[in-house]
Design an enzyme around this catalytic site. Structure first.
Site, short mmCIF file in Angstrom:
data_model
loop_
_atom_site.label_atom_id
_atom_site.label_comp_id
_atom_site.label_asym_id
_atom_site.label_seq_id
_atom_site.Cartn_x
_atom_site.Cartn_y
_atom_site.Cartn_z
N LYS A 16 27.39 78.23 39.19
CA LYS A 16 27.80 77.90 37.82
C LYS A 16 27.87 79.17 36.96
O LYS A 16 27.39 80.24 37.38
CB LYS A 16 26.80 76.89 37.24
N PHE A 64 23.77 64.05 28.46
CA PHE A 64 24.02 65.49 28.59
C PHE A 64 25.42 65.80 29.12
O PHE A 64 25.76 66.97 29.33
CB PHE A 64 22.96 66.15 29.47
N ARG A 92 21.40 71.23 50.08
CA ARG A 92 20.60 70.74 48.94
C ARG A 92 19.15 71.23 49.03
O ARG A 92 18.52 71.48 48.02
CB ARG A 92 20.61 69.21 48.90
N THR A 98 16.84 69.39 41.21
CA THR A 98 17.73 69.57 40.05
C THR A 98 17.04 70.34 38.92
O THR A 98 17.62 71.26 38.34
CB THR A 98 18.17 68.18 39.52
N ASN A 119 20.68 75.67 35.76
CA ASN A 119 20.12 75.66 37.12
C ASN A 119 21.02 76.33 38.16
O ASN A 119 20.88 76.11 39.35
CB ASN A 119 19.66 74.26 37.51
N GLU A 133 34.77 66.47 46.45
CA GLU A 133 34.65 67.71 45.68
C GLU A 133 35.45 68.85 46.33
O GLU A 133 36.09 69.64 45.62
CB GLU A 133 33.18 68.08 45.50
P1 RTP Z 1 24.28 69.32 40.94
O1 RTP Z 1 25.14 68.09 41.04
O2 RTP Z 1 24.72 70.29 39.89
O3 RTP Z 1 23.94 69.96 42.25
O4 RTP Z 1 22.92 68.82 40.39
P2 RTP Z 1 22.08 67.61 40.91
O5 RTP Z 1 22.85 66.73 41.83
O6 RTP Z 1 20.83 68.22 41.39
O7 RTP Z 1 21.84 66.83 39.55
P3 RTP Z 1 22.68 65.69 38.80
O8 RTP Z 1 21.71 64.64 38.41
O9 RTP Z 1 23.91 65.31 39.54
O10 RTP Z 1 23.07 66.47 37.49
C1 RTP Z 1 24.13 67.39 37.51
C2 RTP Z 1 23.79 68.53 36.63
O11 RTP Z 1 23.62 68.09 35.30
C3 RTP Z 1 22.70 68.93 34.63
N1 RTP Z 1 21.64 68.10 34.09
N2 RTP Z 1 21.18 68.28 32.89
N3 RTP Z 1 18.48 66.33 31.49
C4 RTP Z 1 19.44 67.23 31.49
O12 RTP Z 1 19.71 67.93 30.54
C5 RTP Z 1 20.21 67.37 32.73
N4 RTP Z 1 20.07 66.66 33.82
C6 RTP Z 1 20.97 67.12 34.70
C7 RTP Z 1 22.16 69.91 35.64
O13 RTP Z 1 22.93 71.12 35.52
C8 RTP Z 1 22.49 69.25 36.96
O14 RTP Z 1 22.63 70.20 37.99
#
Ligand code: RTP
Length: 155
Positions: A16, A64, A92, A98, A119, A133
């Site tokens: 990112k 968000f 992962r 996350t 992150n 994707e």
């Molecule tokens: P990613 O898709 O980026 O690998 O992340 P992830 O699956 O671990 O997490 P996901 O729940 O899909 O969330 C995507 C991205 O959203 C941002 N996020 N912000 N509470 C918050 O402010 C919040 N929660 C999630 C993070 O950048 C996360 O990677």
């Protein structure tokens, strides 16, 4: 053991804008390379906000979502496709939880990030998402099929 590229699993990984700006590209690529995964596509692009919204469409109801899409489109993103046995799930694991406060030390987010909104990396969360994707970010001709010299020692 002979492994054919066509059978190999692929995942979409993106560094990112925060990871790119912080100079973490080489560090992150290196972790996937050293594990034994194979890079099959890579490009640096600054996604539009509309594109970011497509990428994160599953999260559109989340509070968000708007900030997240602004962030992803705020600067260059390093988009990649990595290939290898178990690369979706293990990718992962390399990335970590996350929320970097919950990521284990030794993971990319655990070692290199502090807050969930910054992150530094994205990885597809399952094989179907990975296909979607990869197709969203890359044209078929941007995916490079080749045999790496290391492969016969990894499999
Ligand atoms: P990613 O898709 O980026 O690998 O992340 P992830 O699956 O671990 O997490 P996901 O729940 O899909 O969330 C995507 C991205 O959203 C941002 N996020 N912000 N509470 C918050 O402010 C919040 N929660 C999630 C993070 O950048 C996360 O990677």
């Amino acid at each position: 053991q002979e492994v054919h590229a066509a059978e190999m699993e692929r995942t979409f990984i993106a560094i990112k804008p925060d990871g790119v700006q912080r100079g973490l590209i080489a560090e992150i690529i290196s972790r996937f390379e050293r594990k034994g995964f194979k890079l099959v596509a890579i490009k640096l692009i600054k996604p539009s906000k509309e594109f970011a919204q497509k990428h994160y469409h599953d999260l559109k109801e989340r509070p968000f979502f708007n900030g997240l899409c602004d962030f992803l489109s705020s600067g260059p993103v390093l988009a990649m496709v990595w290939e290898g046995e178990g690369v979706v799930t293990y990718g992962r694991k390399l990335i970590g939880a996350t929320d970097p406060q919950k990521s284990e030390p030794g993971t990319i987010r655990g070692d290199l990030a502090v807050v969930v909104g910054r992150n530094i990396i994205h990885g597809s969360d399952g094989p179907e998402t990975a296909k979607d994707e990869v197709n969203l970010w890359f044209k078929p001709e941007e995916l490079v099929s080749y045999t790496s010299n290391a492969e016969k020692w990894i499999y």
